[in-house]
Scaffold this motif. Structure first.
Motif, PDB file in Angstrom:
ATOM      1  N   ASP A   1      -2.151   3.954   1.570  1.00  0.00           N
ATOM      2  CA  ASP A   1      -3.267   3.734   0.647  1.00  0.00           C
ATOM      3  C   ASP A   1      -3.073   2.471  -0.162  1.00  0.00           C
ATOM      4  OD1 ASP A   1      -5.651   4.465  -0.928  1.00  0.00           O
ATOM      5  OD2 ASP A   1      -4.168   4.599  -2.514  1.00  0.00           O
ATOM      6  N   ALA A   2      -1.908   2.355  -0.775  1.00  0.00           N
ATOM      7  CA  ALA A   2      -1.698   1.223  -1.669  1.00  0.00           C
ATOM      8  C   ALA A   2      -0.814   0.149  -1.042  1.00  0.00           C
ATOM      9  CB  ALA A   2      -1.075   1.700  -2.973  1.00  0.00           C
ATOM     10  N   GLY A   3      -0.151   0.483   0.065  1.00  0.00           N
ATOM     11  CA  GLY A   3       0.747  -0.486   0.699  1.00  0.00           C
ATOM     12  C   GLY A   3       1.966  -0.791  -0.158  1.00  0.00           C
ATOM     13  N   MET A   4       2.368   0.159  -1.007  1.00  0.00           N
ATOM     14  CA  MET A   4       3.544  -0.134  -1.845  1.00  0.00           C
ATOM     15  C   MET A   4       4.655   0.900  -1.719  1.00  0.00           C
ATOM     16  SD  MET A   4       2.508   0.604  -5.829  1.00  0.00           S
ATOM     17  CE  MET A   4       0.765   0.553  -6.128  1.00  0.00           C
ATOM     18  N   GLY A   5       4.439   1.973  -0.973  1.00  0.00           N
ATOM     19  CA  GLY A   5       5.446   3.019  -0.969  1.00  0.00           C
ATOM     20  C   GLY A   5       6.027   3.299   0.395  1.00  0.00           C
ATOM     21  N   SER A   6       5.613   4.439   0.955  1.00  0.00           N
ATOM     22  CA  SER A   6       6.235   4.887   2.196  1.00  0.00           C
ATOM     23  C   SER A   6       5.975   3.928   3.350  1.00  0.00           C
ATOM     24  CB  SER A   6       5.728   6.289   2.530  1.00  0.00           C
ATOM     25  OG  SER A   6       4.413   6.458   2.094  1.00  0.00           O
TER      26      SER A   6
ATOM     27  N   VAL B   1       5.982   0.767   3.246  1.00  0.00           N
ATOM     28  CA  VAL B   1       6.962  -0.319   3.134  1.00  0.00           C
ATOM     29  C   VAL B   1       8.301   0.124   3.724  1.00  0.00           C
ATOM     30  CG1 VAL B   1       8.229  -1.774   1.511  1.00  0.00           C
ATOM     31  CG2 VAL B   1       5.828  -1.199   1.073  1.00  0.00           C
TER      32      VAL B   1
ATOM     33  N   HIS C   1       3.201  -4.248   6.777  1.00  0.00           N
ATOM     34  CA  HIS C   1       2.574  -3.117   6.089  1.00  0.00           C
ATOM     35  C   HIS C   1       1.375  -3.615   5.320  1.00  0.00           C
ATOM     36  CE1 HIS C   1       4.250  -4.285   2.123  1.00  0.00           C
ATOM     37  NE2 HIS C   1       5.220  -4.775   2.877  1.00  0.00           N
TER      38      HIS C   1
ATOM     39  N   PRO D   1      -2.492  -2.135   3.123  1.00  0.00           N
ATOM     40  CA  PRO D   1      -3.355  -1.017   2.754  1.00  0.00           C
ATOM     41  C   PRO D   1      -4.242  -0.634   3.942  1.00  0.00           C
ATOM     42  CG  PRO D   1      -3.382  -2.687   1.043  1.00  0.00           C
ATOM     43  CD  PRO D   1      -2.676  -3.285   2.222  1.00  0.00           C
TER      44      PRO D   1
ATOM     45  N   ASN E   1      -7.279  -0.015   4.231  1.00  0.00           N
ATOM     46  CA  ASN E   1      -8.609  -0.626   4.344  1.00  0.00           C
ATOM     47  C   ASN E   1      -8.549  -2.122   4.645  1.00  0.00           C
ATOM     48  OD1 ASN E   1      -7.691  -1.499   1.939  1.00  0.00           O
ATOM     49  ND2 ASN E   1      -9.350  -0.645   0.682  1.00  0.00           N
TER      50      ASN E   1
ATOM     51  N   HIS F   1       0.209   7.742   7.661  1.00  0.00           N
ATOM     52  CA  HIS F   1       0.305   9.170   7.360  1.00  0.00           C
ATOM     53  C   HIS F   1      -0.913   9.875   7.952  1.00  0.00           C
ATOM     54  CE1 HIS F   1       0.377  12.910   5.076  1.00  0.00           C
ATOM     55  NE2 HIS F   1       1.648  12.654   4.842  1.00  0.00           N
TER      56      HIS F   1
ATOM     57  N   LEU G   1      -4.225   9.875   6.339  1.00  0.00           N
ATOM     58  CA  LEU G   1      -4.982   8.622   6.275  1.00  0.00           C
ATOM     59  C   LEU G   1      -5.555   8.225   7.636  1.00  0.00           C
ATOM     60  CD1 LEU G   1      -2.639   6.401   4.067  1.00  0.00           C
ATOM     61  CD2 LEU G   1      -4.843   7.365   3.398  1.00  0.00           C
TER      62      LEU G   1
END
Lengths: 150, 101
Positions: free
Chosen positions: B16-21, B23, B42, B44, B46, B58, B61
């Protein structure tokens, strides 16, 4: 060395307690706000993200972070390490360590890469769950190898 | 959509945000495919780039990924570290074979 600007020593909290997942996430948000990485509003986005998709990544570790829309509440790339020695029930998974993330850019990528390597190594994962000293956490999260970020 | 492992040049890990899992998973794939001629990035969900061959995300998503990147091979995963679907992807890119998603 782990980038000291991304993982600040006072963002490592090793003896926290929380009765449930949402309380743990609120503590994570406070720690990120304390080190100046986010606005307090970021916590709501972390809770929202967790309710849609869990950030549990295995080995007793969760990596709460906000949504795409919440990037405006992020002031700089940072991670924290918040340990709950008594564990927190994370939708049925026992979480002992939260690694909350705030990111606008790629500053946190090397540390997350190191975390991924820890999760694949049961001994290292146990060392992270049992860490009593911030220096041990910093040593464990030293980025492994060199990464190209794209 | 299906693609042959040998034809995979660019893998996108979307979240979703491209900052967590995403990465973490991208860094893991990059390490395991370091000797292959494959780019791993990696983004987001969208903003999946048009030149992506395979999109890993995931499972929650996956529908958004299919809308965002129609016609791409989408591989939904449940756990970000050690997911069997990811291991199959790595095996197909290294040794050839079809990737369905």
């Amino acid at each position: 060395m782990a980038d000291p600007a991304v993982l600040r020593r006072h963002a490592i909290r090793l003896h926290e307690t929380a009765p449930d997942r949402d309380s743990a996430i609120r503590i994570c948000g406070e720690v990120l706000a304390d080190v100046g990485a986010v606005s307090p509003a970021y916590t709501a986005a972390m809770l929202e993200r967790e309710r849609s998709i869990s950030t549990y990544v295995g080995e007793g570790v969760a990596i709460p972070h906000g949504t795409l829309a919440s990037k405006e509440d992020v002031h700089g790339d940072a991670i924290a390490v918040v340990r709950f020695p008594d564990g927190v029930d994370w939708d049925g998974q026992p979480v002992r360590v939260c690694v909350p993330i705030a990111a606008r850019g790629d500053g946190h990528v090397a540390l997350l890469s190191a975390l991924a390597a820890i999760l694949l190594d049961p001994e290292a994962a146990r060392a992270l769950r049992d860490a009593e000293d911030p220096d041990d956490v910093i040593r464990l999260l030293e980025p492994v190898g060199k990464e190209t970020t794209t | 959509m299906s693609i042959q492992g040998n034809d995979v040049k660019k893998i996108i890990v979307a979240c979703d945000a491209g900052m967590g899992s995403s990465v973490m998973l991208a860094s893991q794939l990059r390490r395991q495919l370091a000797k292959q001629d494959v780019t791993v990035a990696h983004t987001p969900v969208n903003s999946i780039p048009a030149d992506a061959d395979v999109v890993v995300c995931h499972q929650g998503l996956a529908d958004r990924a299919r809308k965002s990147a129609p016609g791409k091979t989408i591989i939904p995963v449940q756990v970000f570290i050690g997911d069997p679907a990811v291991n199959r992807l790595i095996a197909a890119v290294k040794g050839g074979g079809a990737i369905d998603g």
